[in-house]
Design a protein around this motif. Structure first.
Motif, PDB file in Angstrom:
ATOM      1  N   ASN A 138       0.834  -1.217   0.000  1.00  8.26           N
ATOM      2  CA  ASN A 138       0.000   0.000   0.000  1.00  8.26           C
ATOM      3  C   ASN A 138       0.861   1.257   0.000  1.00  8.26           C
ATOM      4  O   ASN A 138       0.610   2.199  -0.746  1.00  8.26           O
ATOM      5  CB  ASN A 138      -0.899   0.024   1.240  1.00  8.26           C
ATOM      6  N   SER A 156      -3.841  -1.850  -4.123  1.00  7.38           N
ATOM      7  CA  SER A 156      -4.175  -1.835  -2.696  1.00  7.38           C
ATOM      8  C   SER A 156      -4.097  -3.264  -2.175  1.00  7.38           C
ATOM      9  O   SER A 156      -4.367  -4.203  -2.917  1.00  7.38           O
ATOM     10  CB  SER A 156      -5.583  -1.294  -2.486  1.00  7.38           C
ATOM     11  N   HIS A 222      -7.929   1.777  -1.122  1.00  7.70           N
ATOM     12  CA  HIS A 222      -7.718   2.563  -2.334  1.00  7.70           C
ATOM     13  C   HIS A 222      -8.183   4.005  -2.143  1.00  7.70           C
ATOM     14  O   HIS A 222      -7.516   4.968  -2.542  1.00  7.70           O
ATOM     15  CB  HIS A 222      -8.444   1.881  -3.509  1.00  7.70           C
TER      16      HIS A 222
END
Ligand code: ADP
Length: 244
Positions: A138, A156, A222
């Motif tokens: 991430n 993500s 995200h």
């Protein structure tokens, strides 16, 4: 912590979360002056720094690819990141995590735009609390965007697992230690799964449920990644076009 009798009581986990909840998450893009792109991330008890350099010349030169850029990823756990001192330097685990994390991100980087060059991603785990590989992905994804590396979209990642016979999102350290399964997953914005590993056992039905849960978790991540970039760069103008 010694093995608790139960990891879930009345539908709640020991840290108070429901089965579908992520731990508290905080992204900050562009925190390092010398890197081309960077991101600091707190993901539950994990503290992670990602730095991106490139596209830049490849050394040693025999690693160059004449038709595209190469992506390199180094995952490293600081000696002070875990309870007992971690022996510094690469080991089998960090080499594996570096490889799968690179593969998770490589698919979105437009490598063909930069032949003969390298994009180097460094992920330092400053504090580890289960789920460090997904936290690293991430942070690295935001750091790539911060470095201005052309990408199809962000990636993500989050983990899902099974504790006390129930499928839950984002295991913490005790759940990882004493649970029955742990499944780190990475998804890009087009819904393509770019990482899927599994420790432990799940039935086919549980696996389907776990994957759906992970994809939902990734959608939330995200939004937070986008938010971190918006905070640094202002409003986002372009959204990725749907693939034909
Ligand atoms: P991930 O961090 O991606 O979940 P693992 O499942 O391999 O990867 O590790 C789970 C957790 O175990 C880590 O987040 C960390 O808290 C702990 N851990 C991993 N390696 C070590 C180590 N060498 N010493 C102590 N704890 C470790």
């Amino acid at each position: 912590m010694t093995k608790p009798e139960k990891l879930m009581i009345d539908g709640k986990r020991l840290d108070g979360r429901g089965p579908n909840e992520l731990r508290p998450i905080k992204f900050k893009a562009g925190v390092l002056k010398r890197a081309d792109g960077s991101c600091y991330l707190e993901f539950g008890g994990n503290k992670v720094m990602a730095a991106v350099y490139g596209p830049r010349e490849v050394h040693p030169r025999h690693l160059q690819n004449a038709s595209r850029a190469i992506v390199r990823y180094r995952y490293n756990m600081a000696a002070f990141s875990v309870e007992e001192r971690k022996r510094p330097g690469p080991d089998r685990r960090s080499i594996e995590i570096s490889k799968v994390s690179r593969e998770a991100l490589e698919s979105v980087v437009l490598e063909e735009l930069y032949p003969r060059s390298a994009v180097d991603i460094f992920v330092e785990i400053l504090q580890a609390d289960a789920g460090t590989r997904v936290a690293g992905i991430n942070a690295a994804s935001v750091a790539l965007a911060d470095a201005g590396i052309p990408m199809r979209c962000l990636v993500s990642a989050c983990s899902v697992g099974k504790i006390d016979g129930e499928v839950v999102l984002d295991l913490n350290k005790d759940e990882d230690n004493y649970g029955q399964a742990d499944l780190p997953v990475a998804v890009n914005q087009f819904g393509e799964v770019t990482l899927c590993q599994m420790d432990g056992h799940l039935t086919e039905e549980e696996f389907g449920k776990a994957l759906d849960m992970a994809v939902d978790g990734c959608k939330k991540l995200h939004e937070m990644q986008k938010q971190a970039l918006v905070e640094k760069y202002g409003t986002m103008v372009a959204q990725p076009a749907e693939e034909e």
